[in-house]
Design a protein around this motif. Structure first.
Motif, PDB file in Angstrom:
ATOM      1  N   GLU A 115       0.809  -1.227   0.000  1.00  0.00           N
ATOM      2  CA  GLU A 115       0.000   0.000   0.000  1.00  0.00           C
ATOM      3  C   GLU A 115       0.836   1.269   0.000  1.00  0.00           C
ATOM      4  OE1 GLU A 115      -2.571  -0.482   3.349  1.00  0.00           O
ATOM      5  OE2 GLU A 115      -3.817  -1.967   2.327  1.00  0.00           O
ATOM      6  N   ASN A 116       2.141   1.157   0.150  1.00  0.00           N
ATOM      7  CA  ASN A 116       3.013   2.327   0.208  1.00  0.00           C
ATOM      8  C   ASN A 116       3.837   2.397  -1.084  1.00  0.00           C
ATOM      9  OD1 ASN A 116       5.374   3.994   0.748  1.00  0.00           O
ATOM     10  ND2 ASN A 116       4.685   3.993   2.872  1.00  0.00           N
ATOM     11  N   GLU A 117       3.402   3.241  -2.017  1.00  0.00           N
ATOM     12  CA  GLU A 117       4.054   3.318  -3.330  1.00  0.00           C
ATOM     13  C   GLU A 117       5.526   3.713  -3.222  1.00  0.00           C
ATOM     14  OE1 GLU A 117       1.929   5.548  -6.288  1.00  0.00           O
ATOM     15  OE2 GLU A 117       0.010   4.667  -5.679  1.00  0.00           O
ATOM     16  N   ASP A 118       5.832   4.650  -2.331  1.00  0.00           N
ATOM     17  CA  ASP A 118       7.226   5.074  -2.169  1.00  0.00           C
ATOM     18  C   ASP A 118       8.092   3.914  -1.699  1.00  0.00           C
ATOM     19  OD1 ASP A 118       6.571   7.644  -2.935  1.00  0.00           O
ATOM     20  OD2 ASP A 118       6.283   8.344  -0.869  1.00  0.00           O
ATOM     21  N   LEU A 119       7.567   3.137  -0.783  1.00  0.00           N
ATOM     22  CA  LEU A 119       8.303   1.987  -0.267  1.00  0.00           C
ATOM     23  C   LEU A 119       8.497   0.930  -1.356  1.00  0.00           C
ATOM     24  CD1 LEU A 119       9.512   1.136   2.447  1.00  0.00           C
ATOM     25  CD2 LEU A 119       7.353  -0.002   2.961  1.00  0.00           C
ATOM     26  N   CYS A 120       7.466   0.685  -2.123  1.00  0.00           N
ATOM     27  CA  CYS A 120       7.561  -0.278  -3.227  1.00  0.00           C
ATOM     28  C   CYS A 120       8.620   0.168  -4.233  1.00  0.00           C
ATOM     29  CB  CYS A 120       6.220  -0.430  -3.941  1.00  0.00           C
ATOM     30  SG  CYS A 120       4.958  -1.281  -2.967  1.00  0.00           S
ATOM     31  N   ALA A 121       8.624   1.455  -4.546  1.00  0.00           N
ATOM     32  CA  ALA A 121       9.590   1.977  -5.516  1.00  0.00           C
ATOM     33  C   ALA A 121      11.013   1.933  -4.969  1.00  0.00           C
ATOM     34  CB  ALA A 121       9.218   3.409  -5.887  1.00  0.00           C
ATOM     35  N   ARG A 122      11.163   2.051  -3.664  1.00  0.00           N
ATOM     36  CA  ARG A 122      12.484   2.093  -3.037  1.00  0.00           C
ATOM     37  C   ARG A 122      13.086   0.703  -2.831  1.00  0.00           C
ATOM     38  NH1 ARG A 122      14.362   2.571   2.618  1.00  0.00           N
ATOM     39  NH2 ARG A 122      16.553   3.056   2.368  1.00  0.00           N
ATOM     40  N   MET A 123      12.279  -0.336  -2.856  1.00  0.00           N
ATOM     41  CA  MET A 123      12.765  -1.682  -2.554  1.00  0.00           C
ATOM     42  C   MET A 123      13.891  -2.086  -3.502  1.00  0.00           C
ATOM     43  SD  MET A 123      10.802  -5.356  -2.333  1.00  0.00           S
ATOM     44  CE  MET A 123      10.647  -5.621  -4.087  1.00  0.00           C
ATOM     45  N   PRO A 124      15.047  -2.462  -2.942  1.00  0.00           N
ATOM     46  CA  PRO A 124      16.122  -2.959  -3.803  1.00  0.00           C
ATOM     47  C   PRO A 124      15.635  -4.171  -4.602  1.00  0.00           C
ATOM     48  CG  PRO A 124      16.943  -2.551  -1.592  1.00  0.00           C
ATOM     49  CD  PRO A 124      15.444  -2.409  -1.540  1.00  0.00           C
ATOM     50  N   GLU A 125      15.973  -4.209  -5.873  1.00  0.00           N
ATOM     51  CA  GLU A 125      15.494  -5.268  -6.757  1.00  0.00           C
ATOM     52  C   GLU A 125      15.814  -6.665  -6.221  1.00  0.00           C
ATOM     53  OE1 GLU A 125      16.163  -6.683 -11.348  1.00  0.00           O
ATOM     54  OE2 GLU A 125      16.434  -4.580 -10.856  1.00  0.00           O
ATOM     55  N   GLU A 126      16.966  -6.806  -5.581  1.00  0.00           N
ATOM     56  CA  GLU A 126      17.372  -8.117  -5.064  1.00  0.00           C
ATOM     57  C   GLU A 126      16.419  -8.632  -3.988  1.00  0.00           C
ATOM     58  OE1 GLU A 126      21.235  -5.737  -5.772  1.00  0.00           O
ATOM     59  OE2 GLU A 126      19.248  -5.342  -4.966  1.00  0.00           O
ATOM     60  N   LEU A 127      15.671  -7.742  -3.367  1.00  0.00           N
ATOM     61  CA  LEU A 127      14.748  -8.147  -2.308  1.00  0.00           C
ATOM     62  C   LEU A 127      13.380  -8.579  -2.835  1.00  0.00           C
ATOM     63  CD1 LEU A 127      15.554  -5.539   0.484  1.00  0.00           C
ATOM     64  CD2 LEU A 127      16.107  -7.979   0.439  1.00  0.00           C
ATOM     65  N   SER A 128      13.162  -8.505  -4.126  1.00  0.00           N
ATOM     66  CA  SER A 128      11.871  -8.911  -4.675  1.00  0.00           C
ATOM     67  C   SER A 128      11.585 -10.388  -4.402  1.00  0.00           C
ATOM     68  CB  SER A 128      11.795  -8.611  -6.171  1.00  0.00           C
ATOM     69  OG  SER A 128      12.759  -9.376  -6.868  1.00  0.00           O
ATOM     70  N   VAL A 129      12.625 -11.183  -4.131  1.00  0.00           N
ATOM     71  CA  VAL A 129      12.419 -12.596  -3.803  1.00  0.00           C
ATOM     72  C   VAL A 129      11.684 -12.773  -2.474  1.00  0.00           C
ATOM     73  CG1 VAL A 129      14.461 -13.354  -5.080  1.00  0.00           C
ATOM     74  CG2 VAL A 129      14.654 -12.867  -2.645  1.00  0.00           C
ATOM     75  N   CYS A 130      11.644 -11.739  -1.657  1.00  0.00           N
ATOM     76  CA  CYS A 130      10.979 -11.806  -0.349  1.00  0.00           C
ATOM     77  C   CYS A 130       9.476 -11.663  -0.458  1.00  0.00           C
ATOM     78  CB  CYS A 130      11.481 -10.690   0.571  1.00  0.00           C
ATOM     79  SG  CYS A 130      13.231 -10.696   0.858  1.00  0.00           S
ATOM     80  N   VAL A 131       8.993 -11.133  -1.578  1.00  0.00           N
ATOM     81  CA  VAL A 131       7.580 -10.790  -1.716  1.00  0.00           C
ATOM     82  C   VAL A 131       6.853 -11.929  -2.428  1.00  0.00           C
ATOM     83  CG1 VAL A 131       5.947  -9.090  -2.596  1.00  0.00           C
ATOM     84  CG2 VAL A 131       8.219  -8.365  -1.847  1.00  0.00           C
ATOM     85  N   PRO A 132       5.934 -12.603  -1.730  1.00  0.00           N
ATOM     86  CA  PRO A 132       5.216 -13.731  -2.330  1.00  0.00           C
ATOM     87  C   PRO A 132       4.111 -13.295  -3.274  1.00  0.00           C
ATOM     88  CG  PRO A 132       4.432 -13.363  -0.111  1.00  0.00           C
ATOM     89  CD  PRO A 132       5.557 -12.383  -0.343  1.00  0.00           C
ATOM     90  N   THR A 133       3.634 -14.217  -4.057  1.00  0.00           N
ATOM     91  CA  THR A 133       2.468 -14.099  -4.938  1.00  0.00           C
ATOM     92  C   THR A 133       2.544 -12.944  -5.922  1.00  0.00           C
ATOM     93  OG1 THR A 133       1.117 -12.824  -3.368  1.00  0.00           O
ATOM     94  CG2 THR A 133       0.955 -15.227  -3.252  1.00  0.00           C
ATOM     95  N   CYS A 134       3.693 -12.763  -6.532  1.00  0.00           N
ATOM     96  CA  CYS A 134       3.813 -11.762  -7.587  1.00  0.00           C
ATOM     97  C   CYS A 134       3.283 -12.358  -8.882  1.00  0.00           C
ATOM     98  CB  CYS A 134       5.276 -11.378  -7.828  1.00  0.00           C
ATOM     99  SG  CYS A 134       6.093 -10.685  -6.406  1.00  0.00           S
ATOM    100  N   THR A 135       2.797 -11.498  -9.756  1.00  0.00           N
ATOM    101  CA  THR A 135       2.449 -11.949 -11.094  1.00  0.00           C
ATOM    102  C   THR A 135       3.748 -12.231 -11.827  1.00  0.00           C
ATOM    103  OG1 THR A 135       0.465 -10.587 -11.080  1.00  0.00           O
ATOM    104  CG2 THR A 135       1.276 -11.297 -13.215  1.00  0.00           C
TER     105      THR A 135
END
Length: 166
Positions: A115-135
């Motif tokens: 729900e936090n767009e700024d936080l989503c945009a700031r997330m280092p790409e390498e950490l995307s593995v932490c986020v489940p259920t992505c398209t």
């Protein structure tokens, strides 16, 4: 032989387990509150807070994760702290990834992140593995968030939209 007498709590849990959960919960509350009060910026003195957070989160992971982690606040400040540590201290990246993976298995933490767009945009790409259920293949920046796929057939239907090559 006499049956072993084990003290239990009102919900039938062994009292020792309940005491350990309570201790973990109190440590998490204290640590998250300290992190929430940290000014943004240098991470030199952040390691003590990180180690306390990591210890509590790892103890809470598993069947009691929702109960122990869901209502901790401030979620956004904690996630920002972890992103900052990830970026500043390369040696801690694997540990930060582990903590975020546990947090993002708890729906309240995943929602706070999404729900936090700024936080989503700031997330280092390498950490995307932490986020489940992505398209599959969807870029966070392109979609503005993640889409939850609720069934295997929905996943199969959406998979045709994406190329594995690029």
């Amino acid at each position: 032989l006499w049956p072993a007498m084990v003290a239990t709590t009102a919900d039938g849990q062994p009292a020792i387990e309940s005491d350990m959960l309570s201790e973990t919960r109190n440590r998490l509350l204290d640590t998250v509150a300290r992190i929430g009060k940290r000014p943004p910026g240098p991470m030199q003195d952040a390691l003590e807070d990180f180690h306390a957070l990591r210890s509590g989160v790892m103890r809470a992971s598993g069947s009691k994760a929702d109960e122990l982690l869901a209502d901790l606040q401030p979620k956004v400040a904690v996630i920002e702290f972890l992103f900052g540590l990830f970026e500043a201290k390369q040696i801690y990246r694997r540990q930060v990834t582990g903590v975020l993976t546990v947090f993002f298995k708890v729906e309240a933490w995943l929602e706070a992140f999404r729900e936090n767009e700024d936080l989503c945009a700031r997330m280092p790409e390498e950490l995307s593995v932490c986020v489940p259920t992505c398209t599959l293949g969807a870029s966070l920046k392109q979609t503005g968030g993640f889409k939850r796929l609720n069934s295997h057939s929905e996943l199969a239907n959406n998979a045709s939209e994406f190329s594995l090559n690029g």
